[in-house]
Design an enzyme around this catalytic site. Structure first.
Site: not given
Ligand code: HAX
Length: 426
Positions: A263, A318, A364, A233, A309
């Site tokens: 996000h 946090r 979150d 964002s 993350h």
């Molecule tokens: N559950 C399952 N799989 C997960 C995961 C989770 N909580 N977190 C990461 N992974 C997976 C990813 O989907 C990715 O899989 P693929 O290779 O198959 O695509 C793999 O693990 C590697 O990802 P990563 O390098 O650990 O994480 P990214 O930097 O790509 O993504 C995310 C970070 C936050 C998007 C990710 O951890 C996620 O999807 N978490 C769940 C959603 C979430 O809680 N989002 C809020 C984050 C905080 C924020 O920014 N708030 O605004």
């Protein structure tokens, strides 16, 4: 906003002098390299942006102007806004001026309420929130002054006037979204005797005899205020800013990014995950049943919201701040208990899959469950809380970017031909 403008004049002049001096001597020095995996990997780890409001350390979390966020939780959100903007917390006189400016700008225009009331009943609260902000774009002073013709060096001063108006009115827009969507549409006006965060809590209309809900909301607003310049964002915000669109456009655009499930929507998703789990598992909530539910979620190709993350490699501080609040104010809350059980089992499950970089709880994971505990149970609204807080960081970034006259953003993209010619077949 006389004192604030004067202070920012110095802050921005110093920033410009620093940038000029640094570029004169070091302008050609390299800060980062980008490889093909990063091009296809969301540019993770590549450095290409400047943002002085806050920084996120992988192993320590968020620092606002050099101060750890958990050391700032006893300050009012508006003090944090001042800190983000200027680099220092306000003294009494500066805080009084800011609060007077907020009070003078917090009124919700009737046309915004009417706009929100016209939307289909199934509109998502984030859609309503973003439209409410965008509807106010006609008020932009920057936009009017730009059309009249103003010197570039004064852009930020008019943008600051917009920023104060938007910051002040954001809780009123957000509360109107809640009251219109979920409470029949009767609005509660802003009370100029209360601080900005307490006002937001009060305008939602949640019963709060001992102020716990208002204190939770103030904590929430402080904790989510900013997270560097590269999160989805903030980056969206700065790209829109760079075109000289005003802060109504850029903030509303940024919140369209915040509305995504990876996000800001993650707090809604986490709570829905918990509620679904409760439905599936029933009363038999143990670490074993939670573990099975989490494994089934992963097997179905879904993420477990609230964990992981893009930058942090530890439990988000946090999260810890919210946990401290929960232990003090609602240790027996079933929702908080559920979060505790989840955090005891999910990280090991994620680790066992071998691909998750950071399996730890993020902010979150817990924020929604506390809001739910205090009686605001409409989970689709939760990202709006995030937006009300993040408006502080986005606006501070926008003003400083105007002050240093950030040029229009335009990185270069490459196609398969470029990759084949320059890498694959080289
Ligand atoms: N559950 C399952 N799989 C997960 C995961 C989770 N909580 N977190 C990461 N992974 C997976 C990813 O989907 C990715 O899989 P693929 O290779 O198959 O695509 C793999 O693990 C590697 O990802 P990563 O390098 O650990 O994480 P990214 O930097 O790509 O993504 C995310 C970070 C936050 C998007 C990710 O951890 C996620 O999807 N978490 C769940 C959603 C979430 O809680 N989002 C809020 C984050 C905080 C924020 O920014 N708030 O605004």
């Amino acid at each position: 906003m006389e004192l604030l403008t004067k202070k920012l004049e110095n802050v921005i002049a110093t920033m410009n002098q620093n940038i000029k001096a640094i570029l004169a001597e070091h302008g050609e020095k390299q800060v980062s390299t980008v490889n093909l995996s990063q091009v296809f990997g969301g540019l993770r780890g590549s450095i290409g942006l400047f943002c002085d409001t806050s920084s996120v350390k992988a192993d320590e979390g968020l620092f606002v102007r050099g101060q750890a966020i958990n050391d700032l939780v006893h300050h009012l959100p508006e003090e944090i806004f001042y800190l983000l903007l200027t680099g220092t917390l306000p003294n009494n006189e500066e805080l009084t001026e800011l609060r007077d400016d907020i009070n003078a700008n917090a009124h919700l225009p009737d046309y915004v309420a009417q706009t929100l009331k016209c939307l289909p009943a199934n509109s998502h609260p984030m859609t309503m929130f973003n439209l409410g902000i965008l509807a106010m774009q006609n008020e932009s002073i920057f936009n009017k002054k730009y059309a009249e013709g103003i010197p570039k060096t004064d852009y930020w001063k008019y943008a600051l006037q917009d920023a104060i108006r938007l910051m002040a009115v954001t809780p009123s827009i957000a509360a109107a979204v809640y009251r219109i969507k979920f409470c029949g549409g009767e609005l509660i006006p802003y009370d100029t005797n209360l601080d900005w965060g307490t006002n937001y809590a009060r305008m939602l209309g949640i019963p709060d005899a001992n102020n716990d809900f208002a204190n939770l909301i103030k904590l929430y607003l402080v904790l989510h205020c900013d997270h560097e310049g590269g999160n989805a964002s903030a980056y969206t915000n700065s790209v829109i800013d760079s075109t000289l669109s005003d802060v109504y456009y850029s903030t509303s655009g940024a919140f369209n990014a915040l509305a995504g499930p990876l996000h800001g929507l993650a707090n809604q998703e986490t709570l829905n995950f918990i509620l679904e789990m409760q439905k599936t598992v029933g009363d038999n909530i143990t670490e074993e049943t939670i573990s099975k539910y989490a494994q089934d979620t992963l097997a179905a190709g879904r993420v477990i919201p609230g964990f992981g993350h893009a930058v942090l490699r530890v439990t988000d501080p946090r999260f810890n701040a919210f946990e401290t609040f929960a232990k003090e104010h609602c240790p027996d809350s079933p929702m908080y208990q559920m979060v505790s059980k989840l955090t005891a089992v999910v990280p090991n499950i994620l680790l066992s899959k071998g691909k998750v970089t950071s399996p730890w709880p993020n902010v979150d994971c817990i924020s929604g469950s506390l809001i739910y505990h205090y009686g605001l149970t409409q989970t689709s609204y939760y990202t709006v809380f995030f937006g009300v807080s993040r408006v502080m960081g986005l606006l501070a970034q926008s003003i400083l970017n105007r002050g240093i006259r950030n040029p229009i953003t335009r990185p270069k993209s490459i196609d398969f031909k470029w990759i084949n010619d320059n890498i694959v077949n080289k």
